[in-house]
Design a protein around this motif. Sequence first.
Motif, mmCIF file in Angstrom:
data_model
loop_
_atom_site.group_PDB
_atom_site.id
_atom_site.type_symbol
_atom_site.label_atom_id
_atom_site.label_comp_id
_atom_site.label_asym_id
_atom_site.label_seq_id
_atom_site.Cartn_x
_atom_site.Cartn_y
_atom_site.Cartn_z
ATOM 1 N N VAL A 130 27.166 -34.056 0.910
ATOM 2 C CA VAL A 130 27.560 -33.582 2.231
ATOM 3 C C VAL A 130 26.397 -32.850 2.888
ATOM 4 N N ARG A 131 25.727 -31.988 2.104
ATOM 5 C CA ARG A 131 24.579 -31.254 2.635
ATOM 6 C C ARG A 131 23.485 -32.203 3.098
ATOM 7 N N GLN A 132 23.291 -33.259 2.310
ATOM 8 C CA GLN A 132 22.259 -34.231 2.643
ATOM 9 C C GLN A 132 22.571 -34.884 3.993
ATOM 10 N N ALA A 133 23.853 -35.258 4.163
ATOM 11 C CA ALA A 133 24.256 -35.908 5.417
ATOM 12 C C ALA A 133 24.004 -34.978 6.593
ATOM 13 N N LEU A 134 24.289 -33.676 6.403
ATOM 14 C CA LEU A 134 24.054 -32.706 7.474
ATOM 15 C C LEU A 134 22.561 -32.470 7.683
ATOM 16 N N ASP A 135 21.801 -32.438 6.575
ATOM 17 C CA ASP A 135 20.350 -32.279 6.678
ATOM 18 C C ASP A 135 19.756 -33.442 7.447
ATOM 19 N N ASP A 136 20.285 -34.667 7.181
ATOM 20 C CA ASP A 136 19.754 -35.863 7.837
ATOM 21 C C ASP A 136 19.866 -35.766 9.351
ATOM 22 N N VAL A 137 20.889 -35.048 9.826
ATOM 23 C CA VAL A 137 21.019 -34.905 11.281
ATOM 24 C C VAL A 137 20.477 -33.560 11.748
ATOM 25 N N GLY A 138 19.801 -32.863 10.843
ATOM 26 C CA GLY A 138 19.135 -31.616 11.194
ATOM 27 C C GLY A 138 20.059 -30.429 11.355
ATOM 28 N N LEU A 139 21.202 -30.447 10.680
ATOM 29 C CA LEU A 139 22.157 -29.352 10.844
ATOM 30 C C LEU A 139 22.532 -28.700 9.516
ATOM 31 N N GLY A 140 21.580 -28.764 8.561
ATOM 32 C CA GLY A 140 21.863 -28.189 7.247
ATOM 33 C C GLY A 140 22.248 -26.719 7.333
ATOM 34 N N ASP A 141 21.747 -26.016 8.366
ATOM 35 C CA ASP A 141 22.019 -24.581 8.466
ATOM 36 C C ASP A 141 23.287 -24.283 9.260
ATOM 37 N N ARG A 142 23.998 -25.315 9.702
ATOM 38 C CA ARG A 142 25.207 -25.086 10.509
ATOM 39 C C ARG A 142 26.481 -25.509 9.753
ATOM 40 N N ALA A 143 26.349 -25.696 8.458
ATOM 41 C CA ALA A 143 27.432 -26.288 7.670
ATOM 42 C C ALA A 143 28.755 -25.548 7.811
ATOM 43 N N ARG A 144 28.693 -24.234 7.954
ATOM 44 C CA ARG A 144 29.936 -23.463 7.948
ATOM 45 C C ARG A 144 30.460 -23.158 9.346
ATOM 46 N N HIS A 145 29.797 -23.717 10.337
ATOM 47 C CA HIS A 145 30.253 -23.474 11.706
ATOM 48 C C HIS A 145 31.415 -24.379 12.068
ATOM 49 N N ARG A 146 32.299 -23.849 12.900
ATOM 50 C CA ARG A 146 33.375 -24.678 13.441
ATOM 51 C C ARG A 146 32.840 -25.445 14.647
ATOM 52 N N PRO A 147 33.426 -26.596 14.983
ATOM 53 C CA PRO A 147 32.929 -27.376 16.121
ATOM 54 C C PRO A 147 32.750 -26.553 17.384
ATOM 55 N N ARG A 148 33.692 -25.638 17.670
ATOM 56 C CA ARG A 148 33.583 -24.936 18.939
ATOM 57 C C ARG A 148 32.429 -23.944 18.960
#
Lengths: 247, 628
Positions: A130-148
């Motif tokens: 999951v982290r990798q997928a988020l890292d791939d889109v450059g959002l590894g540091d936003r993992a715990r944020h809610r969409p809003r």
Amino acid sequence: MTTTSTPTTTAVALRGVSRGYGRGATAVRAVDDVDVEFRRGTWTAVMGPSGSGKSTLLHLAAGLERADSGRVLLGDTDITAASDNELTALRRTRIGFVFQSFNLIGSLSAEQNVALPLRLARRRPGRAQVRQALDDVGLGDRARHRPRELSGGQQQRVAIARAMVTAPEVLFADEPTGALDSTAARTVLDLLRAMADRGQSIVMVTHDPAAAARADGVLFLRDGRLVDHLAGASAREVADRLVALER
Amino acid sequence: MLRMSISGLAERWQLFVGATLSVCLGVALVQSSLLLLISAATLDPPAGLSPAERLRFSDSAEASVALLGVTLGFSAFLAVFIISSTFAFTVAQRRRDLALLRLVGGGRRHVRRLLMGEALLLGLIGTVTGVPAGLAVMALQTRLLVGFGFVPGGFTGQWRDWILGASAGVGLGLALAGVLVAARRAARVRPLDALRDPDAGRVMTAGRWLTGLFFAAGAVALIILAPVGGPAGGQALTMNVSLCAAVALSLLAPVLVPGVARLIPAAGVTGMLARANLRDEVRRSAATAAPLIVLIGVVFGQVGASASFAAAGVAEQRRGTAADLVVETTGPGFPAVAGVASFSSETETPLRITTGRGDTADTLIQSALVVEPAAFARAHPGSGYLQALRGNAVAGGPGREGFSRGDTVTAHFAGTDHSLPVVAEVPTTIGGGAALLVPAGLLPADQLAGAPTRTFVTLAPGADPARVTAELSTVGTVTGVDDWLRADAEARTSTSDDIMLIVLGLGGLYALIGVVNAVVIAAAARGREFAAARATGLTRLQVLRAALLESSAVTMIGVFLGALAAAGTYVAVLATTSAVTGTATLDLPWTLMAVLAVVAFVVTGLTSLLTSWSATRVAPVSLLGAWE
């Protein structure tokens, strides 16, 4: 679903597909006897004036709508008559979606949204995956944020990570940059370009010539029919072709 | 999946607080009524009572058991209706979320499991909070019962350990049952619905039509059966008409909403918006109106029927009494007084009576009236021929049930069973009364000692009423017959009011909370919609006004359909009173009904103002920018 002997260089193929809405005087043929093949490992943009049937074409190719006639093939799988359960399984494993409205689940964090398809497929989502997928889109540091708590561009990137986490055969994108400002749009298009260069098949509907120009090829639709095709065109050429169509 | 459930709960808290509250209060109400019913049914007479007193005690205990049985029935009905409709509504309000789940690869099974998981969680919270809340409700109900004298002073509701199981069954069972149907439906949501406007689903499914029409047919059947059901049966059937009709109308409401929406004046932008919203969101309008239809239907129906039957009973009593004075004494015996032309002394005593035989035998404590046949017939015109009443031959009384002339009943007195042939009968009455008329001398004197006796006295022509009254005052309380009839009417009405308060008071409050719940749940998902309206140029005040107008319209629909359901009961009341007493009677407590309607409008109006006020507190742009 039946397996045919079609060569597997095709990611998605539509064979003589039609789809209409309404009845009688108000009947509309949104997609009219379309034959098209989307090649594996390429990024194809679908363009056309409003009401030309481009979204319907995408929904048909992705199994979100059923064709009135014709056949739809995903790789060498005929999904024309697939059951709801079979289509659900496809969405979990072989197809990814990105939409104009990001369609994230508001109550879940970015990380949870991305992990959702895996959980639904009863695969234990590896934290690293999951982290990798988020890292791939450059959002590894936003993992715990809610969409809003994320900007529009960031939300769309989470949606891309969610679509890509299952390593789908085809990524379907319906106006992925439609709700974004130009900077955010460029970031998203860069991402898609990089994915296509790594061999990802992408089918994208857009009305933005700049976005279409980033794809490998552009298909033009009018009144539910395929009317033109361009490869490696510039945004300028795409725009000119589109204007000609609308005349 | 469970984590998703829990985070889903946090996100849509208004929906889930509403659902949990409906379970909590439903469990509390059913648990309390059930415990009180069991406590009353197992109530032992205090030590040291004479056999006659024991009989009287059991008689009043049986009456309170019957009352609590009805209360339990109502509580259970309301719990089933309100919990299941609230849960179904919460599911319908989340159509878009569920479509989204399907879009990212969720199967129908996942949707069902998610919804069932939530129902289980909310049912559990509702049950856990409902059990202690039930104890508080029980204390309140006990105070009402004791205060109105339906149970003896020291009566308390007894705790039973098994009630925990029963309450869990009510809370979890009803929550799951409510979601079961809705979840099956919701699982059929198409993934594409996530991309379009939510709530594209058809509201009136075949199942909904069928169930609605089934209950409507039930209401019609009850209306037809009520007049042939006899006085007691007819009243019971009548009371159930509005229940059936309310369920039917709340199911069929989506068909009726657009018609009512057309009645709203489309003047001004707020009127136009409210009208369009009502028609566009038929499901939401119908779901909001549903608890209101039941509240109004049940309360209007019950209080109207109860007041009408009391009025019919009073009129009947008036017609069936021919006397100048009424003397109330205890025990049999009446002195000879100059100026009295005739008198009918009637001593009332409870009697254990068995009617029917074999499998259909039924033993109940009923009331018997010791009479002198000829005098009784004179004092009560229309009684018919009672001369055969002598020895052990008895007559069917005005409140008899399950036997008639020609049958033989078995009565237990003086330590043994006696077979009593029923040789005559008086007309049955809506107000009830004694089941048996027995001749003097049949029952042992010690059973009648201390029993209340009522003597209807007719004065001789030319006698001085004041002198006779003075003379009779030495034996008992003397009342002029008009005053006596008036007091009797007041007592009947007051008893029927007390019964309604016990049966419907807390249930009505529960239904009202259900109404508030529905309004809150309906508004919870409308933040974006309000924001879009404001971005289009409506001021916040205009949005609030449109929301208020819309909620008033929904309330109007609820009150109208509820009144329609109650009208079904009124038709049955007219038919039943006409069949039993010969005069169709309808006497409606207009003040109470008007107050309830006003309360409904005020409560829904305030709730909708508060919820839309809080939904429009943030700037519209921030809501429009982010997709939930």
